[in-house]
Design a protein around this motif. Structure first.
Motif, PDB file in Angstrom:
ATOM      1  N   UNK A  81      44.826   9.959  40.291  1.00  0.00           N
ATOM      2  CA  UNK A  81      44.631  11.140  41.121  1.00  0.00           C
ATOM      3  C   UNK A  81      44.292  10.778  42.568  1.00  0.00           C
ATOM      4  N   UNK A  82      44.625  11.676  43.520  1.00  0.00           N
ATOM      5  CA  UNK A  82      44.443  11.408  44.945  1.00  0.00           C
ATOM      6  C   UNK A  82      43.088  11.915  45.443  1.00  0.00           C
ATOM      7  N   UNK A  83      42.875  11.685  46.718  1.00  0.00           N
ATOM      8  CA  UNK A  83      41.587  12.008  47.326  1.00  0.00           C
ATOM      9  C   UNK A  83      41.542  13.383  47.976  1.00  0.00           C
ATOM     10  N   UNK A  84      42.689  14.012  48.238  1.00  0.00           N
ATOM     11  CA  UNK A  84      42.663  15.184  49.130  1.00  0.00           C
ATOM     12  C   UNK A  84      42.019  16.419  48.505  1.00  0.00           C
ATOM     13  N   UNK A  85      42.200  16.612  47.197  1.00  0.00           N
ATOM     14  CA  UNK A  85      41.467  17.644  46.460  1.00  0.00           C
ATOM     15  C   UNK A  85      40.772  16.938  45.301  1.00  0.00           C
ATOM     16  N   UNK A  86      39.644  16.278  45.564  1.00  0.00           N
ATOM     17  CA  UNK A  86      39.108  15.313  44.610  1.00  0.00           C
ATOM     18  C   UNK A  86      38.583  15.913  43.314  1.00  0.00           C
ATOM     19  N   UNK A  87      38.282  17.199  43.296  1.00  0.00           N
ATOM     20  CA  UNK A  87      37.905  17.864  42.044  1.00  0.00           C
ATOM     21  C   UNK A  87      39.096  18.624  41.461  1.00  0.00           C
ATOM     22  N   UNK A  88      39.793  19.401  42.286  1.00  0.00           N
ATOM     23  CA  UNK A  88      40.862  20.269  41.789  1.00  0.00           C
ATOM     24  C   UNK A  88      42.009  19.490  41.153  1.00  0.00           C
TER      25      UNK A  88
END
Length: 452
Positions: free
Chosen positions: A127-134
């Motif tokens: 998973x990426x960092x830009x929406x770290x929860x969503x």
């Protein structure tokens, strides 16, 4: 040793240890064991824990938002909204997963025939960092409600978010092994994908990462979902409500500091309204407040120094290629990885700003010679994630939406994700779908059962 850094202050937040080979082996073993138990639980049992997870996400929204803002720089109000959206997706699948995955009768000559939807096994999520929860919860909620389990490899600049999400699953009552976070170097991912205990892979990230992970999953004969980049078109037709298009267009470009795969990036405007749209759009972009993301601002910093350098390089190359600068385009002095709201005019379809994804608050404006040319321009890209069409004629809007090649098109609205609707792209934006019924069935075996 990966170190998280506050992009607004450039101060170190925390040092993290790489997951050792022994600990990784333990995580894979726990996932396999947990799957054998979890897949046999009832939907009601899973839903009870998933609703508790939603409550924890919502009740702790301020705490989770502060962590997101500290690690990747999104404005605090947007981070609070992200935490609450995660609660929404958890509740959505707690309510609907059983209906999405119940046995589905099919009429044949058998006494009884049906399709059973059964979980495949542990899923590796990169998973990426830009929406770290969503980004994590939109994969995890449907997967775990389906009876699967997840192992998260989060981006190195948001490892605190990854740790906190894993803690929340335990606090919600999910058994150990149902959801875990591991800290891995990129060159160790291939070995995890190849491990017999991993059944499938999902990745949200760059086109380069997607090609690598997709190739590795294919070689291992394992299904994968890839949600990659986008150069989403924001099409403004001559009869559009320009005020609404401008207001929404600015939000659509600078949401999450401009670091969103589905942010509007290419503004394709019919020639008869191009001057009026551009004048208003540039005025609103110039008026945006950039600053400390813990305060009430429109834009915080970009997430890392190298990301800002990449954005600025793309802007410079676009200008060298013939685009003109309406506003922004200069790296400010001072601390923090800030970049100003930037508008490029006169962008042609061979421009860097048209063909490459710019992951920052940079909008490009291209003039279209009529509706058909607008559609042609929208499709003149190798990407196909989302898009938006603005017109007062809803029949025309729907027709254009059908003709634009992408995973989603919104008429008179900015592109966004919704728990009830499938999310994903075509072309170099990837394949597979998250969310909706399709997301619930992303990592299950659609098994035919014939009884005679």
């Amino acid at each position: 040793m990966p170190t998280t850094i506050n992009p607004a202050t450039e101060a170190e937040i925390a040092h993290h240890d790489w997951t050792s080979d022994a600990d990784l082996e333990d995580a894979l073993a726990r996932a396999a064991d947990a799957f054998e138990t979890h897949r046999r639980t009832t939907f009601a049992e899973r839903a009870s824990s998933m609703r508790r997870l939603a409550d924890l996400l919502e009740d702790g929204a301020d705490e989770h938002a502060a962590l997101m803002t500290r690690e990747m720089g999104k404005p605090l109000a947007q981070a609070v909204a992200e935490a609450k959206k995660c609660a929404w997706v958890c509740r959505y699948y707690a309510e609907h997963a059983e209906r999405f995955l119940r046995d589905e009768p099919r009429e044949t000559e058998a006494q009884r025939s049906f399709v059973a939807y059964q979980p495949l096994g542990p899923v590796l999520a990169i998973m990426p960092w830009n929406y770290p929860f969503w980004q994590v919860l939109r994969f995890a909620a449907p997967t775990i409600m389906a009876g699967g389990v997840g192992i998260l490899k989060h981006a190195e600049n948001v490892l605190g978010c990854g740790d906190r999400i894993a803690e929340l699953f335990l606090e919600a009552g999910f058994p150990p092994g149902v959801f875990q976070h591991v800290v891995l170097e990129v060159d160790r991912v291939k070995g995890v994908i190849e491990d017999d205990r991993i059944a499938a892979v999902t990745l949200t990230g760059s086109e380069k990462a997607g090609r690598a992970v997709g190739g590795q999953a294919g070689a291992a004969l394992k299904p994968c979902v890839l949600e990659l980049g986008g150069t989403d078109a924001f099409i403004v037709l001559e009869d559009a409500d320009l005020e609404a298009a401008v207001e929404t267009g600015v939000r659509a470009r600078v949401q999450n500091n401009g670091q969103s795969c589905i942010a509007a990036k290419r503004f394709i405007v019919e020639s008869s309204v191009a001057d009026a749209f551009t004048e208003r759009f540039v005025e609103r972009m110039r008026a945006l407040e950039v600053g400390d993301p813990t305060t009430d601002v429109d834009l915080g910093p970009l997430a890392r120094a190298d990301l800002r350098e990449t954005v600025h390089d793309q802007v410079q190359r676009a200008l060298e290629g013939g685009a003109s600068l309406a506003c922004g385009g200069e790296i400010p002095d001072g601390t923090g990885f800030y970049y100003p709201p930037t508008v490029l005019e006169g962008v042609t379809e061979d421009s860097v700003a048209f063909q490459e994804e710019i992951f920052g608050p940079v909008a490009s404006i291209t003039v279209a010679d009529g509706l058909e040319d607008a559609v042609r321009l929208a499709n003149a890209t190798r990407f196909g994630l989302g898009g938006s069409v603005w017109t007062r004629d809803l029949e025309v809007g729907e027709r254009v939406a059908r003709e634009v090649r992408s995973g989603a098109v919104f008429v008179n609205e900015m592109t966004k994700s919704h728990p009830a609707l499938p999310f994903g792209g075509v072309g170099d934006s990837g394949f597979g779908r998250e969310l909706g019924l399709e997301g619930a069935r992303a990592f299950v075996n659609a098994k035919t059962i014939w009884v005679d």
